[in-house]
Scaffold this active site. Sequence first.
Site, PDB file in Angstrom:
ATOM      1  NE  ARG A   1      38.961 -94.625 -72.154  1.00 10.27           N
ATOM      2  CZ  ARG A   1      38.201 -95.401 -71.394  1.00 10.27           C
ATOM      3  NH1 ARG A   1      38.366 -95.398 -70.083  1.00 10.27           N
ATOM      4  NH2 ARG A   1      37.281 -96.186 -71.929  1.00 10.27           N
TER       5      ARG A   1
ATOM      6  CE1 TYR B   1      38.718-107.791 -67.790  1.00  9.99           C
ATOM      7  CE2 TYR B   1      39.428-109.023 -65.857  1.00  9.99           C
ATOM      8  CZ  TYR B   1      39.612-107.984 -66.747  1.00  9.99           C
ATOM      9  OH  TYR B   1      40.695-107.143 -66.596  1.00  9.99           O
TER      10      TYR B   1
ATOM     11  CB  ILE C   1      45.774-100.909 -62.174  1.00  9.28           C
ATOM     12  CG1 ILE C   1      46.588-102.221 -62.246  1.00  9.28           C
ATOM     13  CG2 ILE C   1      46.652 -99.709 -62.507  1.00  9.28           C
ATOM     14  CD1 ILE C   1      47.719-102.373 -61.249  1.00  9.28           C
TER      15      ILE C   1
HETATM   16  N1  LIG Z   1      42.454-101.560 -64.131  1.00  8.34           N
HETATM   17  C1  LIG Z   1      42.725-102.729 -63.570  1.00  8.34           C
HETATM   18  O1  LIG Z   1      42.692-102.876 -62.332  1.00  8.34           O
HETATM   19  C2  LIG Z   1      43.099-103.907 -64.401  1.00  8.34           C
HETATM   20  C3  LIG Z   1      43.468-105.076 -63.739  1.00  8.34           C
HETATM   21  C4  LIG Z   1      43.833-106.181 -64.490  1.00  8.34           C
HETATM   22  C5  LIG Z   1      43.846-106.098 -65.864  1.00  8.34           C
HETATM   23  N2  LIG Z   1      43.465-104.941 -66.472  1.00  8.34           N
HETATM   24  C6  LIG Z   1      43.495-104.925 -67.932  1.00  8.34           C
HETATM   25  O2  LIG Z   1      44.327-103.867 -68.367  1.00  8.34           O
HETATM   26  C7  LIG Z   1      43.844-103.360 -69.612  1.00  8.34           C
HETATM   27  C8  LIG Z   1      43.622-101.863 -69.507  1.00  8.34           C
HETATM   28  O3  LIG Z   1      42.712-101.609 -68.454  1.00  8.34           O
HETATM   29  P1  LIG Z   1      42.337-100.138 -67.989  1.00  8.34           P
HETATM   30  O4  LIG Z   1      41.903-100.261 -66.581  1.00  8.34           O
HETATM   31  O5  LIG Z   1      43.404 -99.194 -68.360  1.00  8.34           O
HETATM   32  O6  LIG Z   1      41.020 -99.909 -68.892  1.00  8.34           O
HETATM   33  P2  LIG Z   1      40.261 -98.558 -69.250  1.00  8.34           P
HETATM   34  O7  LIG Z   1      40.724 -97.428 -68.396  1.00  8.34           O
HETATM   35  O8  LIG Z   1      38.809 -98.923 -69.233  1.00  8.34           O
HETATM   36  O9  LIG Z   1      40.736 -98.290 -70.772  1.00  8.34           O
HETATM   37  C9  LIG Z   1      40.427 -99.241 -71.747  1.00  8.34           C
HETATM   38  C10 LIG Z   1      41.094 -98.882 -73.048  1.00  8.34           C
HETATM   39  O10 LIG Z   1      40.784 -99.927 -73.995  1.00  8.34           O
HETATM   40  C11 LIG Z   1      40.182 -99.353 -75.137  1.00  8.34           C
HETATM   41  N3  LIG Z   1      39.244-100.295 -75.739  1.00  8.34           N
HETATM   42  C12 LIG Z   1      38.163-100.874 -75.177  1.00  8.34           C
HETATM   43  N4  LIG Z   1      37.532-101.659 -76.066  1.00  8.34           N
HETATM   44  C13 LIG Z   1      38.242-101.567 -77.224  1.00  8.34           C
HETATM   45  C14 LIG Z   1      38.086-102.103 -78.531  1.00  8.34           C
HETATM   46  N5  LIG Z   1      37.067-102.924 -78.822  1.00  8.34           N
HETATM   47  N6  LIG Z   1      38.988-101.766 -79.481  1.00  8.34           N
HETATM   48  C15 LIG Z   1      40.004-100.928 -79.206  1.00  8.34           C
HETATM   49  N7  LIG Z   1      40.210-100.380 -77.995  1.00  8.34           N
HETATM   50  C16 LIG Z   1      39.336-100.691 -77.020  1.00  8.34           C
HETATM   51  C17 LIG Z   1      39.507 -98.092 -74.649  1.00  8.34           C
HETATM   52  O11 LIG Z   1      39.278 -97.201 -75.733  1.00  8.34           O
HETATM   53  P3  LIG Z   1      38.265 -95.924 -75.574  1.00  8.34           P
HETATM   54  O12 LIG Z   1      39.001 -94.913 -74.740  1.00  8.34           O
HETATM   55  O13 LIG Z   1      38.004 -95.485 -76.962  1.00  8.34           O
HETATM   56  O14 LIG Z   1      37.042 -96.455 -74.877  1.00  8.34           O
HETATM   57  C18 LIG Z   1      40.561 -97.608 -73.655  1.00  8.34           C
HETATM   58  O15 LIG Z   1      41.601 -96.937 -74.352  1.00  8.34           O
HETATM   59  C19 LIG Z   1      42.568-104.145 -69.926  1.00  8.34           C
HETATM   60  O16 LIG Z   1      42.876-105.235 -70.756  1.00  8.34           O
HETATM   61  C20 LIG Z   1      42.147-104.659 -68.569  1.00  8.34           C
HETATM   62  O17 LIG Z   1      41.357-105.812 -68.658  1.00  8.34           O
HETATM   63  C21 LIG Z   1      43.097-103.845 -65.774  1.00  8.34           C
END
Ligand SMILES: NC(=O)c1ccc[n+]([C@@H]2O[C@H](COP(=O)([O-])OP(=O)(O)OC[C@H]3O[C@@H](n4cnc5c(N)ncnc54)[C@H](OP(=O)(O)O)[C@@H]3O)[C@@H](O)[C@H]2O)c1
Length: 240
Positions: A12, A147, A180
């Site tokens: 996701r 973080y 994002i």
């Molecule tokens: N969104 C932003 O604005 C943003 C900005 C900068 C960086 N990021 C980084 O981009 C990455 C993705 O973010 P996102 O916004 O797409 O996050 P998200 O929508 O919360 O999705 C997180 C994903 O990581 C998985 N996950 C969490 N803990 C885990 C674990 N212990 N082992 C395996 N999988 C795990 C979740 O699995 P489940 O579905 O099973 O929970 C999910 O598939 C992250 O590293 C985040 O820090 C995001």
Amino acid sequence: MARVAIVTGGTRGIGEAISLALKDLGVTVAANYAGNVEKAQAFTERTGIQAYQWDVGDFDACAQGVARVAAELGPIDIVVNNAGVTRDGTILKMDREMWEDVIRINLGGCFNMAHAAFPGMRDRKWGRIVNIGSINGQAGQYGQVNYAAAKSGIHGFTKALAQEGARFGVTVNAIAPGYIDTDMVAAVPADVLDKIVARIPVGRLGQASEIARGVAFLCSEEAGFVTGSTLSINGGQHMY
Ligand SMILES: NC(=O)c1ccc[n+]([C@@H]2O[C@H](COP(=O)([O-])OP(=O)(O)OC[C@H]3O[C@@H](n4cnc5c(N)ncnc54)[C@H](OP(=O)(O)O)[C@@H]3O)[C@@H](O)[C@H]2O)c1
């Protein structure tokens, strides 16, 4: 033979977009996830990409997960360390568990996955590791010492491992996304989010597909001379 990739947190959000972008390149993708089985099943039905459940913060689970994917899909050529969590709070409100969870999953996950997959890449003289950092690892963020420390650590980890992989055709790069539009950002209160968007020169949140395009480039054959770099994709919010 098609390349094989593991995308952690690949079912996701940004990870889903990365899984799809790699599939579009002709890569065989395994999408890892933590525990949201319902989202993972819906993802597999929608995309045809196989999902694998394990905790990236667990060293042994990563070794077993990599071995299982390799046995089922073939040797691992590409790892995208995308899985990440937030446990926000000012330092006065942050307990040890909030600190350790984020370091264990966000930073420890990169080590655990690379430790399991790097030796095979090195032996086969080709590999791509892309680590998803964050603008908040570059610039810091109020209420996120855990973080920001983990994400900043990812950027150092990337540069160090890139030096170990370079001679063997294994590149290691990072992407530092800005804000994002995913579930993670949806958890930010609306008034705080409005203030964040007001500080983004491009004037909007980014899309997961915009991060995925960067990952697809870094994983391509043509990106073999790019290693140890951090690509910022943040709408101009932080020019590093
Ligand atoms: N969104 C932003 O604005 C943003 C900005 C900068 C960086 N990021 C980084 O981009 C990455 C993705 O973010 P996102 O916004 O797409 O996050 P998200 O929508 O919360 O999705 C997180 C994903 O990581 C998985 N996950 C969490 N803990 C885990 C674990 N212990 N082992 C395996 N999988 C795990 C979740 O699995 P489940 O579905 O099973 O929970 C999910 O598939 C992250 O590293 C985040 O820090 C995001």
